[in-house]
Write a protein that holds these residues in place. Structure first.
Motif, short mmCIF file in Angstrom:
data_model
loop_
_atom_site.label_atom_id
_atom_site.label_comp_id
_atom_site.label_asym_id
_atom_site.label_seq_id
_atom_site.Cartn_x
_atom_site.Cartn_y
_atom_site.Cartn_z
N ASP A 75 0.83 -1.21 0.00
CA ASP A 75 0.00 0.00 0.00
C ASP A 75 0.86 1.25 0.00
O ASP A 75 0.59 2.22 -0.73
CB ASP A 75 -0.92 0.01 1.23
CG ASP A 75 -2.05 -1.00 1.12
OD1 ASP A 75 -2.28 -1.51 0.00
OD2 ASP A 75 -2.68 -1.29 2.15
N LYS A 174 -20.08 3.65 -3.84
CA LYS A 174 -18.77 3.75 -3.24
C LYS A 174 -18.61 2.77 -2.08
O LYS A 174 -17.49 2.37 -1.75
CB LYS A 174 -18.51 5.18 -2.74
CG LYS A 174 -18.34 6.19 -3.86
CD LYS A 174 -18.05 7.59 -3.33
CE LYS A 174 -17.84 8.56 -4.48
NZ LYS A 174 -17.56 9.95 -4.01
N HIS A 178 -15.38 -1.57 -3.79
CA HIS A 178 -14.14 -2.30 -3.50
C HIS A 178 -14.40 -3.78 -3.21
O HIS A 178 -13.69 -4.65 -3.73
CB HIS A 178 -13.38 -1.65 -2.35
CG HIS A 178 -12.02 -2.24 -2.13
ND1 HIS A 178 -11.05 -2.25 -3.09
CD2 HIS A 178 -11.47 -2.87 -1.05
CE1 HIS A 178 -9.96 -2.84 -2.63
NE2 HIS A 178 -10.19 -3.23 -1.40
N ARG A 181 -14.81 -5.48 -6.40
CA ARG A 181 -13.52 -5.73 -7.07
C ARG A 181 -12.91 -7.06 -6.62
O ARG A 181 -12.35 -7.80 -7.43
CB ARG A 181 -12.55 -4.59 -6.76
CG ARG A 181 -11.13 -4.82 -7.32
CD ARG A 181 -10.16 -3.76 -6.81
NE ARG A 181 -8.86 -3.96 -7.42
CZ ARG A 181 -7.89 -4.72 -6.90
NH1 ARG A 181 -8.12 -5.37 -5.76
NH2 ARG A 181 -6.72 -4.84 -7.51
N LYS A 210 -10.97 -4.64 -12.53
CA LYS A 210 -10.17 -4.84 -11.31
C LYS A 210 -9.16 -3.69 -11.13
O LYS A 210 -9.04 -3.12 -10.04
CB LYS A 210 -9.43 -6.17 -11.40
CG LYS A 210 -8.41 -6.40 -10.28
CD LYS A 210 -7.61 -7.66 -10.53
CE LYS A 210 -6.62 -7.52 -11.65
NZ LYS A 210 -5.48 -6.63 -11.31
N ILE A 213 -10.97 -0.13 -10.44
CA ILE A 213 -11.47 0.00 -9.07
C ILE A 213 -10.29 0.10 -8.10
O ILE A 213 -10.33 0.87 -7.14
CB ILE A 213 -12.36 -1.20 -8.69
CG1 ILE A 213 -13.58 -1.26 -9.61
CG2 ILE A 213 -12.82 -1.07 -7.23
CD1 ILE A 213 -14.47 -2.47 -9.38
N GLY A 214 -9.22 -0.66 -8.37
CA GLY A 214 -8.05 -0.59 -7.52
C GLY A 214 -7.42 0.79 -7.51
O GLY A 214 -7.01 1.29 -6.46
N TRP A 216 -8.97 3.65 -8.11
CA TRP A 216 -9.84 4.55 -7.33
C TRP A 216 -9.63 4.34 -5.84
O TRP A 216 -9.52 5.31 -5.08
CB TRP A 216 -11.30 4.28 -7.69
CG TRP A 216 -12.25 4.82 -6.66
CD1 TRP A 216 -12.57 6.13 -6.45
CD2 TRP A 216 -12.96 4.07 -5.66
NE1 TRP A 216 -13.45 6.24 -5.38
CE2 TRP A 216 -13.70 5.00 -4.88
CE3 TRP A 216 -13.05 2.71 -5.35
CZ2 TRP A 216 -14.51 4.60 -3.82
CZ3 TRP A 216 -13.85 2.31 -4.31
CH2 TRP A 216 -14.57 3.25 -3.56
N HIS A 217 -9.56 3.09 -5.41
CA HIS A 217 -9.38 2.81 -3.99
C HIS A 217 -8.05 3.36 -3.48
O HIS A 217 -7.99 3.96 -2.39
CB HIS A 217 -9.46 1.30 -3.76
CG HIS A 217 -9.33 0.91 -2.32
ND1 HIS A 217 -8.14 0.46 -1.77
CD2 HIS A 217 -10.22 0.90 -1.30
CE1 HIS A 217 -8.31 0.20 -0.49
NE2 HIS A 217 -9.56 0.45 -0.19
N ASP A 218 -6.98 3.17 -4.25
CA ASP A 218 -5.67 3.66 -3.84
C ASP A 218 -5.66 5.18 -3.69
O ASP A 218 -5.14 5.72 -2.70
CB ASP A 218 -4.60 3.24 -4.85
CG ASP A 218 -4.37 1.74 -4.87
OD1 ASP A 218 -4.67 1.08 -3.86
OD2 ASP A 218 -3.90 1.22 -5.91
N SER A 220 -8.20 7.06 -3.16
CA SER A 220 -9.07 7.41 -2.03
C SER A 220 -8.30 7.31 -0.71
O SER A 220 -8.43 8.18 0.17
CB SER A 220 -10.29 6.47 -1.98
OG SER A 220 -11.09 6.60 -3.12
N THR A 257 -17.20 -0.78 -14.70
CA THR A 257 -17.98 -1.81 -14.00
C THR A 257 -19.36 -1.95 -14.63
O THR A 257 -19.86 -3.08 -14.81
CB THR A 257 -18.12 -1.46 -12.51
OG1 THR A 257 -16.82 -1.32 -11.94
CG2 THR A 257 -18.88 -2.54 -11.76
#
Length: 297
Positions: A75, A174, A178, A181, A210, A213-214, A216-218, A220, A257
């Motif tokens: 991370d 939102k 995740h 994903r 995958k 979405i990854g 976006w999550h990172d 965030s 998605t």
């Protein structure tokens, strides 16, 4: 249909190599290979229904500990790489502060991972090697005698389960993007294990979703970290820019998605089932085709 035994072997080797070396300052590539290797083995064991066996249950527990520890290092690598793209944004002092924090956290998590591997790595290496041999034998038996193999029905059951969960999700937000994903990634891993079972375009779309979405999550997580760390408040150009990036990444992830669900994961009813809601007991065509390939052995 044949199982990709070499894929399982490669994952086992990656894990074994890292555990044996246990580097003091692991590279980002080494950490990434470790995590993907562990994820791949976890998917194999769970897909084949081997996670009920005592020795594999113990292995999965130990692998999960290593994966989660390595995940924290990973991370920090990903967040640092993202933060380094912000060089053109003003508020350089804020950016330097953020990068210094991420670097310090990376070192802290890497030390924890090293201690964990030092304590359990030798036994874990033996367990990985032994259970790979067992799994390899099981997959080879499935290829030689599909009718008498439990690997095929277990793989089919897991494929149908994930497809049903992905298809029946009523609305992507939102809050569930995740977790969605994780299921997309797991379905992709299973279809890749069942060599040649899935349409390459379907696999490519699963991979694209995958990754989107990854991302976006990172971003965030990076925005949240910056918000907690920096004290400039809403006037900080860096935090404002991060929010804009997060919104943009979310919209892209949502778009891809939606395209995946519409093109590949929609279960259109037959002509005599027009009133039946999509996703209720019906499988999408790509899943049916993959299942047929798996069942054909």
């Amino acid at each position: 249909m044949s199982f990709d035994v070499e894929r399982v072997r490669k994952s086992s080797r990656r894990i074994h190599k890292f555990l044996k070396k246990n580097p003091k300052r692991p590279s980002s590539d080494a950490i990434h290979r470790l995590r993907t290797g562990v994820r791949s083995l976890e998917t194999v064991f769970e897909t084949l229904g081997l996670d009920s066996k005592k020795r594999i249950k113990r292995l999965l527990r130990d692998l999960k500990s290593v994966r989660k520890s390595a995940g924290k290092v990973r991370d920090m690598d990903v967040l640092t790489a993202d933060a380094l793209t912000l060089g053109q944004v003003q508020e350089q002092d804020c950016l330097v502060q953020l990068l210094e924090y991420l670097g310090a956290e990376r070192n802290r998590y890497a030390r924890k991972l090293r201690r964990l591997v030092a304590a359990s790595g030798a036994q874990l290496r033996r367990d990985v090697k032994r259970n790979f041999k067992y799994t390899k034998k099981l997959l080879e038996q499935a290829e030689e005698n599909p009718a008498g193999s439990r690997a095929l029905p277990a793989t089919l059951a897991k494929t149908f389960q994930l497809s049903s969960e992905l298809t029946s999700e009523p609305r992507i937000t939102k809050n569930n993007l995740h977790p969605y994903r994780i299921k997309v990634k797991e379905l992709r891993d299973i279809l890749q294990l069942a060599e040649g079972a899935a349409d390459p375009r379907f696999l490519e779309m699963l991979g694209g979703v995958k990754d989107a979405i990854g991302e976006w999550h990172d971003w965030s997580v990076l925005a949240a970290t910056a918000g907690d760390l920096l004290d400039h408040g809403p006037s900080c150009r860096l935090t404002r820019h991060l929010k804009e990036v997060v919104d943009s990444k979310f919209q892209r992830a949502l778009l891809l998605t939606g395209q995946l669900r519409e093109k590949y994961l929609s279960a259109a009813p037959r002509s005599n089932q027009k009133s039946r809601p999509a996703g209720k007991g019906l499988m999408p065509a790509p899943i049916i085709n993959a299942a047929a390939s798996i069942a054909a052995g």
